[in-house]
Design a protein around this motif. Structure first.
Motif, PDB file in Angstrom:
ATOM      1  N   LYS A  28      29.090  41.459  33.737  1.00 20.22           N
ATOM      2  CA  LYS A  28      29.684  42.519  34.558  1.00 20.22           C
ATOM      3  C   LYS A  28      31.071  42.894  34.059  1.00 20.22           C
ATOM      4  CE  LYS A  28      28.657  42.650  38.988  1.00 20.22           C
ATOM      5  NZ  LYS A  28      28.347  42.165  40.356  1.00 20.22           N
ATOM      6  N   ASN A  29      31.548  43.997  34.622  1.00 18.71           N
ATOM      7  CA  ASN A  29      32.779  44.560  34.083  1.00 18.71           C
ATOM      8  C   ASN A  29      33.712  44.979  35.216  1.00 18.71           C
ATOM      9  OD1 ASN A  29      34.165  45.055  31.783  1.00 18.71           O
ATOM     10  ND2 ASN A  29      33.029  46.901  31.185  1.00 18.71           N
ATOM     11  N   CYS A  30      33.817  44.147  36.234  1.00 23.41           N
ATOM     12  CA  CYS A  30      34.638  44.462  37.409  1.00 23.41           C
ATOM     13  C   CYS A  30      36.044  44.861  36.939  1.00 23.41           C
ATOM     14  CB  CYS A  30      34.698  43.240  38.326  1.00 23.41           C
ATOM     15  SG  CYS A  30      33.063  42.577  38.707  1.00 23.41           S
TER      16      CYS A  30
ATOM     17  N   GLY B 140      30.999  33.259  35.129  1.00 22.41           N
ATOM     18  CA  GLY B 140      30.727  34.686  35.083  1.00 22.41           C
ATOM     19  C   GLY B 140      29.262  34.885  35.468  1.00 22.41           C
ATOM     20  N   GLU B 141      28.868  36.130  35.575  1.00 24.44           N
ATOM     21  CA  GLU B 141      27.483  36.392  36.020  1.00 24.44           C
ATOM     22  C   GLU B 141      26.559  36.544  34.808  1.00 24.44           C
ATOM     23  OE1 GLU B 141      27.091  39.046  39.404  1.00 24.44           O
ATOM     24  OE2 GLU B 141      25.458  40.021  38.304  1.00 24.44           O
TER      25      GLU B 141
ATOM     26  N   CYS C 149      30.122  36.802  30.959  1.00 26.35           N
ATOM     27  CA  CYS C 149      29.813  37.619  32.118  1.00 26.35           C
ATOM     28  C   CYS C 149      29.225  38.955  31.694  1.00 26.35           C
ATOM     29  CB  CYS C 149      31.077  37.851  32.952  1.00 26.35           C
ATOM     30  SG  CYS C 149      30.685  38.644  34.516  1.00 26.35           S
TER      31      CYS C 149
ATOM     32  N   ILE D  22      38.133  38.181  33.022  1.00 21.66           N
ATOM     33  CA  ILE D  22      37.046  37.732  32.134  1.00 21.66           C
ATOM     34  C   ILE D  22      35.888  38.731  32.116  1.00 21.66           C
ATOM     35  CG2 ILE D  22      37.709  35.301  32.313  1.00 21.66           C
ATOM     36  CD1 ILE D  22      35.243  34.848  34.112  1.00 21.66           C
ATOM     37  N   ARG D  23      36.145  39.948  32.555  1.00 25.53           N
ATOM     38  CA  ARG D  23      35.133  41.021  32.532  1.00 25.53           C
ATOM     39  C   ARG D  23      34.580  41.181  31.115  1.00 25.53           C
ATOM     40  NH1 ARG D  23      37.509  46.162  31.437  1.00 25.53           N
ATOM     41  NH2 ARG D  23      36.219  47.106  33.057  1.00 25.53           N
TER      42      ARG D  23
ATOM     43  N   TYR E 155      38.946  44.571  38.018  1.00 25.93           N
ATOM     44  CA  TYR E 155      40.123  43.746  38.325  1.00 25.93           C
ATOM     45  C   TYR E 155      40.172  42.429  37.581  1.00 25.93           C
ATOM     46  CZ  TYR E 155      36.198  42.477  41.281  1.00 25.93           C
ATOM     47  OH  TYR E 155      34.929  42.187  41.724  1.00 25.93           O
ATOM     48  N   CYS E 156      39.072  42.036  36.947  1.00 28.04           N
ATOM     49  CA  CYS E 156      38.912  40.631  36.530  1.00 28.04           C
ATOM     50  C   CYS E 156      39.182  40.415  35.036  1.00 28.04           C
ATOM     51  CB  CYS E 156      37.491  40.190  36.880  1.00 28.04           C
ATOM     52  SG  CYS E 156      37.110  38.526  36.337  1.00 28.04           S
TER      53      CYS E 156
HETATM   54 FE1  SF4 Z   1      33.147  40.357  38.047  1.00 27.84          FE
HETATM   55 FE2  SF4 Z   1      32.804  37.678  38.472  1.00 27.84          FE
HETATM   56 FE3  SF4 Z   1      32.297  38.775  36.071  1.00 27.84          FE
HETATM   57 FE4  SF4 Z   1      34.795  38.593  36.897  1.00 27.84          FE
HETATM   58  S1  SF4 Z   1      33.422  36.890  36.484  1.00 27.84           S
HETATM   59  S2  SF4 Z   1      33.805  40.381  35.903  1.00 27.84           S
HETATM   60  S3  SF4 Z   1      34.560  38.925  39.104  1.00 27.84           S
HETATM   61  S4  SF4 Z   1      31.215  39.224  37.990  1.00 27.84           S
END
Ligand code: SF4
Ligand code: SAM
Length: 363
Positions: free
Chosen positions: A62-64, A106-107, A60, A69-70, A66-67
């Motif tokens: 991204k670095n949300c 993931g993105e 992924c 697997i960020r 809460y997640c």
């Molecule tokens: Fe954000 Fe989805 Fe990546 Fe988790 S998997 S960090 S929710 S984008």
């Protein structure tokens, strides 16, 4: 306001009305659940549709906050399932007669990855002779990538808005272009324009989240006229920045109850949409998914991800079925759903009745 008077308003609920529904407890909560149950019976029936889920890749960009697997979590191993593994899941979906599958990841917007997903969609469609419905949940992508995947055969897309309150959204994500609220809304609009059945949703019981925020989320779903909703309780993952607020959260019981109230209120607000009974519900309560179905949900996503990957797709702690294999899941789920007087829509795509209805309205 009296809950009966709110029900009389049918779908014209205000934020205040929804806040009252969401705060229901005791006798009022019983009435809320009964109303939602009756509406589901009328518009959907007591049928549950399955989507076999494969957590295709935990890579992924991204670095949300809460997640689990960020991208900032360096303590997990990154994986991408092989083509053979994905196609074996498609075969399992056919054998189990689930009718459709979800590819979640993931993105990752790099062209090599997105083109690869296109090929996989085509292959799933080919080997199943178009019998399997394909839902994607691979984050924010350009409109042309969404179109490419749609043309390859995917027809449903899940992209949770996470929170429709921009201030709260900002607190949940790093402040940069990659985590921009408006871009996420734009993605939902692109998906709709292309012709997907569009799904969104939020986490419930987040730090800083108020009950009014959740009422706004319900109105957001309605305003965006989405076809499917997946909502579930927020759960802590220790290796994330949001874990520091864990002592300020609602209790497990409160988060569970609020999630049930969200599902029931949504069923009353949007009568014919597909609503998922999320895995996170089951984490909070061993019968969480069944309870979600009883108060309005109609979709279950059995996890078929190869066992060796599950430890590395932990979005939150105590994610269930980390060790459960597909056969066990199937037998268990079947029994549990029959025990609450529901049937299973085998060999069907289980499309959102709302989508069919809105298409008819366009004709
Ligand atoms: Fe954000 Fe989805 Fe990546 Fe988790 S998997 S960090 S929710 S984008
Ligand atoms: N990456 C894609 C995206 O974010 O849209 C799809 C996969 S992402 C793991 C799927 C969903 O997991 C997110 O939309 C989010 O709501 C949920 N999620 C992530 N972390 C969570 C947590 N700690 N508790 C509950 N749900 C969580």
């Amino acid at each position: 306001m009296n809950i009966h008077n709110i029900f009389l308003k049918k779908e014209q609920f205000t934020k205040e009305d929804l806040t009252v529904l969401l705060a229901s407890e005791g006798e009022n909560q019983k009435l809320l659940f009964e109303k939602a149950k009756a509406i589901k019976q009328q518009y959907i029936g007591n049928v549950v549709h399955f989507r076999g889920l494969i957590e295709y890749s935990n890579t992924c960009s991204k670095n949300c906050y809460y997640c689990g697997i960020r991208s900032g979590n360096k303590e997990i191993s990154r994986y991408t399932a092989t083509d053979e593994e994905v196609l074996n899941i498609a075969k399992l979906v056919m054998e189990n007669r689930y009718g459709s599958m979800v590819l979640q990841s993931g993105e990752c917007s790099n062209k090599k990855v997105t083109s690869h997903i296109t090929q996989l969609i085509k292959e799933i469609k080919r080997i199943s002779n178009n019998s399997i419905g394909v839902t994607l949940s691979c984050g924010e992508q350009s409109e042309s990538v969404y179109r490419q995947w749609f043309e390859a055969g995917a027809h449903r897309y899940l992209l949770r808005i996470e929170s429709s309150n921009t201030q709260l959204y900002t607190k949940l994500h790093p402040q940069n272009k990659r985590h921009d609220y408006q871009s996420r809304v734009q993605c939902l609009e692109s998906l709709k324009k292309i012709g997907y059945q569009v799904g969104t949703g939020v986490m419930i019981g987040l730090p800083f989240q108020t009950i009014e925020n959740l009422a706004e989320d319900l109105l957001f779903f309605k305003e965006k006229d989405v076809d499917m909703i997946g909502m579930g309780p927020y759960l802590v993952h220790k290796q994330t920045p949001m874990a520091k607020y864990q002592n300020e959260l609602l209790t497990i019981e409160q988060r569970f109850n609020l999630s049930l109230n969200m599902i029931a209120s949504l069923r009353i607000l949007m009568k014919d949409v597909n609503i998922a009974a999320s895995t996170a519900m089951q984490t909070l309560n061993p019968f969480g998914r069944e309870k979600a179905i009883e108060v309005g949900a109609n979709i279950v996503m059995p996890n078929l991800t190869p066992l060796k990957y599950r430890e590395n797709y932990k979005l939150y702690e105590d994610k269930p079925s980390v060790n459960e294999d597909a056969e066990e899941t199937k037998n268990q789920l079947e029994k549990r759903i029959l025990s609450i007087n529901h049937t299973i829509g085998y060999d069907q795509w289980g499309d959102s009745a709302h989508y069919a209805e809105s298409k008819n309205n366009w004709k």
